[in-house]
Design a protein around this motif. Structure first.
Motif, mmCIF file in Angstrom:
data_model
loop_
_atom_site.group_PDB
_atom_site.id
_atom_site.type_symbol
_atom_site.label_atom_id
_atom_site.label_comp_id
_atom_site.label_asym_id
_atom_site.label_seq_id
_atom_site.Cartn_x
_atom_site.Cartn_y
_atom_site.Cartn_z
ATOM 1 N N LEU A 54 0.832 -1.202 0.000
ATOM 2 C CA LEU A 54 0.000 0.000 0.000
ATOM 3 C C LEU A 54 0.868 1.254 0.000
ATOM 4 O O LEU A 54 0.581 2.231 -0.701
ATOM 5 C CB LEU A 54 -0.936 -0.003 1.218
ATOM 6 C CG LEU A 54 -1.975 -1.123 1.254
ATOM 7 C CD1 LEU A 54 -2.804 -1.039 2.526
ATOM 8 C CD2 LEU A 54 -2.880 -1.046 0.038
ATOM 9 N N GLY A 55 1.937 1.232 0.802
ATOM 10 C CA GLY A 55 2.849 2.369 0.814
ATOM 11 C C GLY A 55 3.564 2.531 -0.507
ATOM 12 O O GLY A 55 3.738 3.645 -1.014
ATOM 13 N N PHE A 56 3.994 1.405 -1.100
ATOM 14 C CA PHE A 56 4.679 1.442 -2.390
ATOM 15 C C PHE A 56 3.716 1.957 -3.466
ATOM 16 O O PHE A 56 4.092 2.759 -4.329
ATOM 17 C CB PHE A 56 5.167 0.042 -2.753
ATOM 18 C CG PHE A 56 6.347 0.019 -3.694
ATOM 19 C CD1 PHE A 56 6.560 1.043 -4.623
ATOM 20 C CD2 PHE A 56 7.259 -1.034 -3.668
ATOM 21 C CE1 PHE A 56 7.643 1.003 -5.490
ATOM 22 C CE2 PHE A 56 8.351 -1.078 -4.528
ATOM 23 C CZ PHE A 56 8.531 -0.047 -5.449
ATOM 24 N N GLN A 57 2.478 1.500 -3.413
ATOM 25 C CA GLN A 57 1.473 1.956 -4.378
ATOM 26 C C GLN A 57 1.290 3.469 -4.286
ATOM 27 O O GLN A 57 1.239 4.176 -5.305
ATOM 28 C CB GLN A 57 0.154 1.245 -4.103
ATOM 29 C CG GLN A 57 -0.968 1.596 -5.071
ATOM 30 C CD GLN A 57 -2.272 0.945 -4.651
ATOM 31 O OE1 GLN A 57 -2.866 1.329 -3.648
ATOM 32 N NE2 GLN A 57 -2.711 -0.049 -5.413
ATOM 33 N N LEU A 58 1.206 3.995 -3.067
ATOM 34 C CA LEU A 58 1.039 5.435 -2.872
ATOM 35 C C LEU A 58 2.222 6.201 -3.436
ATOM 36 O O LEU A 58 2.048 7.196 -4.159
ATOM 37 C CB LEU A 58 0.873 5.746 -1.380
ATOM 38 C CG LEU A 58 0.746 7.224 -1.013
ATOM 39 C CD1 LEU A 58 -0.494 7.838 -1.654
ATOM 40 C CD2 LEU A 58 0.712 7.396 0.509
ATOM 41 N N ALA A 59 3.442 5.752 -3.136
ATOM 42 C CA ALA A 59 4.634 6.441 -3.633
ATOM 43 C C ALA A 59 4.693 6.406 -5.153
ATOM 44 O O ALA A 59 4.990 7.412 -5.805
ATOM 45 C CB ALA A 59 5.887 5.803 -3.033
ATOM 46 N N ALA A 60 4.395 5.239 -5.751
ATOM 47 C CA ALA A 60 4.467 5.107 -7.204
ATOM 48 C C ALA A 60 3.424 5.977 -7.900
ATOM 49 O O ALA A 60 3.717 6.620 -8.920
ATOM 50 C CB ALA A 60 4.278 3.638 -7.598
ATOM 51 N N VAL A 61 2.208 6.013 -7.352
ATOM 52 C CA VAL A 61 1.145 6.834 -7.956
ATOM 53 C C VAL A 61 1.479 8.314 -7.842
ATOM 54 O O VAL A 61 1.261 9.091 -8.788
ATOM 55 C CB VAL A 61 -0.204 6.520 -7.291
ATOM 56 C CG1 VAL A 61 -1.256 7.550 -7.690
ATOM 57 C CG2 VAL A 61 -0.673 5.124 -7.680
ATOM 58 N N LEU A 62 2.025 8.729 -6.717
ATOM 59 C CA LEU A 62 2.382 10.137 -6.550
ATOM 60 C C LEU A 62 3.519 10.547 -7.485
ATOM 61 O O LEU A 62 3.510 11.661 -8.026
ATOM 62 C CB LEU A 62 2.757 10.417 -5.096
ATOM 63 C CG LEU A 62 1.599 10.432 -4.098
ATOM 64 C CD1 LEU A 62 2.111 10.612 -2.678
ATOM 65 C CD2 LEU A 62 0.597 11.534 -4.440
ATOM 66 N N ILE A 63 4.493 9.677 -7.684
ATOM 67 C CA ILE A 63 5.569 9.986 -8.629
ATOM 68 C C ILE A 63 5.016 10.096 -10.040
ATOM 69 O O ILE A 63 5.348 11.023 -10.797
ATOM 70 C CB ILE A 63 6.678 8.912 -8.559
ATOM 71 C CG1 ILE A 63 7.456 9.033 -7.244
ATOM 72 C CG2 ILE A 63 7.646 9.048 -9.743
ATOM 73 C CD1 ILE A 63 8.482 7.940 -7.034
ATOM 74 N N PHE A 64 4.136 9.179 -10.410
ATOM 75 C CA PHE A 64 3.553 9.194 -11.751
ATOM 76 C C PHE A 64 2.699 10.441 -11.979
ATOM 77 O O PHE A 64 2.899 11.182 -12.950
ATOM 78 C CB PHE A 64 2.712 7.929 -11.952
ATOM 79 C CG PHE A 64 1.953 7.904 -13.248
ATOM 80 C CD1 PHE A 64 2.612 7.682 -14.449
ATOM 81 C CD2 PHE A 64 0.580 8.104 -13.274
ATOM 82 C CE1 PHE A 64 1.919 7.658 -15.649
ATOM 83 C CE2 PHE A 64 -0.124 8.082 -14.463
ATOM 84 C CZ PHE A 64 0.540 7.859 -15.653
ATOM 85 N N THR A 65 1.754 10.699 -11.077
ATOM 86 C CA THR A 65 0.849 11.839 -11.275
ATOM 87 C C THR A 65 1.567 13.167 -11.047
ATOM 88 O O THR A 65 1.291 14.145 -11.747
ATOM 89 C CB THR A 65 -0.363 11.737 -10.340
ATOM 90 O OG1 THR A 65 0.085 11.630 -8.975
ATOM 91 C CG2 THR A 65 -1.201 10.522 -10.675
ATOM 92 N N GLY A 66 2.481 13.200 -10.082
ATOM 93 C CA GLY A 66 3.208 14.431 -9.831
ATOM 94 C C GLY A 66 4.052 14.845 -11.014
ATOM 95 O O GLY A 66 4.057 16.016 -11.412
ATOM 96 N N GLY A 67 4.760 13.887 -11.601
ATOM 97 C CA GLY A 67 5.570 14.202 -12.775
ATOM 98 C C GLY A 67 4.723 14.587 -13.966
ATOM 99 O O GLY A 67 5.061 15.504 -14.721
ATOM 100 N N LEU A 68 3.604 13.910 -14.135
ATOM 101 C CA LEU A 68 2.708 14.196 -15.253
ATOM 102 C C LEU A 68 2.134 15.606 -15.135
ATOM 103 O O LEU A 68 2.128 16.382 -16.099
ATOM 104 C CB LEU A 68 1.581 13.161 -15.274
ATOM 105 C CG LEU A 68 0.664 13.146 -16.488
ATOM 106 C CD1 LEU A 68 1.444 12.800 -17.745
ATOM 107 C CD2 LEU A 68 -0.462 12.139 -16.270
#
Length: 232
Positions: free
Chosen positions: A135-149
């Protein structure tokens, strides 16, 4: 196909030298077959989600490890191919970009959810708290993806270079190496460890820690860059 490539700026060595060249071959094949970019995106989704389903439903083994990695890696290569095909056919569109990003977002969230399911069903974890790791990894990965986008979309677009001006500086090799730990293609490699619970748990945890560190660094960088933009 050379003219259908994106810039290499901000791209890791894996994507630049492995995934994009593989996507170039797939895009050329799709072009010869008459496939559309949307169809290639759906092929990418098929391979990726087949691997996600196998991860969630299958008992960890070395055979499953190879199958999951292969599905994810092929799906990632087709993910590169759809954009190259669109640029080759001069069919780039907001709808195509939207579909590509929707599939990417679904792939990221589903993959870590599948790890959580596998942990719960098959792994002999040291304690129940380890179920929070995906769950923590999912949150970090989604934030990196959406933040960069979002950062890329919100920054003003640079004006095209005028004729006769000096060419842009070559992408930093040091930066491309530093970005390897958060490259999706490198992340996929951890699933080759599924045959050993201890090895997979160690590799997955290490990549989670790296993603958290990069998330903090990326967030500070993006916020600083966007804060510097002055309203027109």
């Amino acid at each position: 196909m050379r003219g259908a490539q994106k810039t290499a700026k901000g791209v890791s060595l894996y994507s630049r030298h492995i995934n994009r060249p593989a996507g170039r071959v797939l895009a050329a094949g799709a072009y010869r077959l008459g496939l559309t970019p949307h169809q290639v995106t759906l092929v990418s989704a098929f391979f990726s989600f087949a691997a996600v389903a196998a991860l969630a439903l299958g008992r960890p083994s070395w055979g499953l490890a190879a199958a999951v990695y292969l599905g994810l890696a092929v799906g990632f290569a087709f993910d590169s191919a759809d954009g190259q095909l669109a640029r080759l056919r001069r069919e780039s569109s907001p709808a195509g970009e939207w579909l590509d990003h929707i599939v990417d977002a679904a792939k990221i969230t589903a993959l870590h959810a599948a790890v959580l399911v596998s942990f719960h069903r098959f792994f002999d974890l040291p304690g129940p708290g380890w179920l929070l790791l995906p769950l923590g990894f999912q949150l970090a990965a989604v934030l990196i993806f959406t933040g960069g986008l979002l950062a890329d979309k919100l920054k003003p677009k640079a004006a095209p270079a005028a004729a006769g001006t000096a060419p842009a500086a070559a992408p930093s090799r040091l930066r491309s190496v530093a970005l390897l730990p958060v490259d999706y293609g490198v992340f996929c490699l951890v699933f080759l460890l599924l045959g050993s619970e201890r090895a997979f748990l160690a590799g997955y945890t290490a990549l989670f820690a790296v993603h958290v560190l990069f998330l903090a660094a990326f967030t500070a960088k993006w916020f600083r860059e966007l804060t510097a933009i002055r309203p027109a």
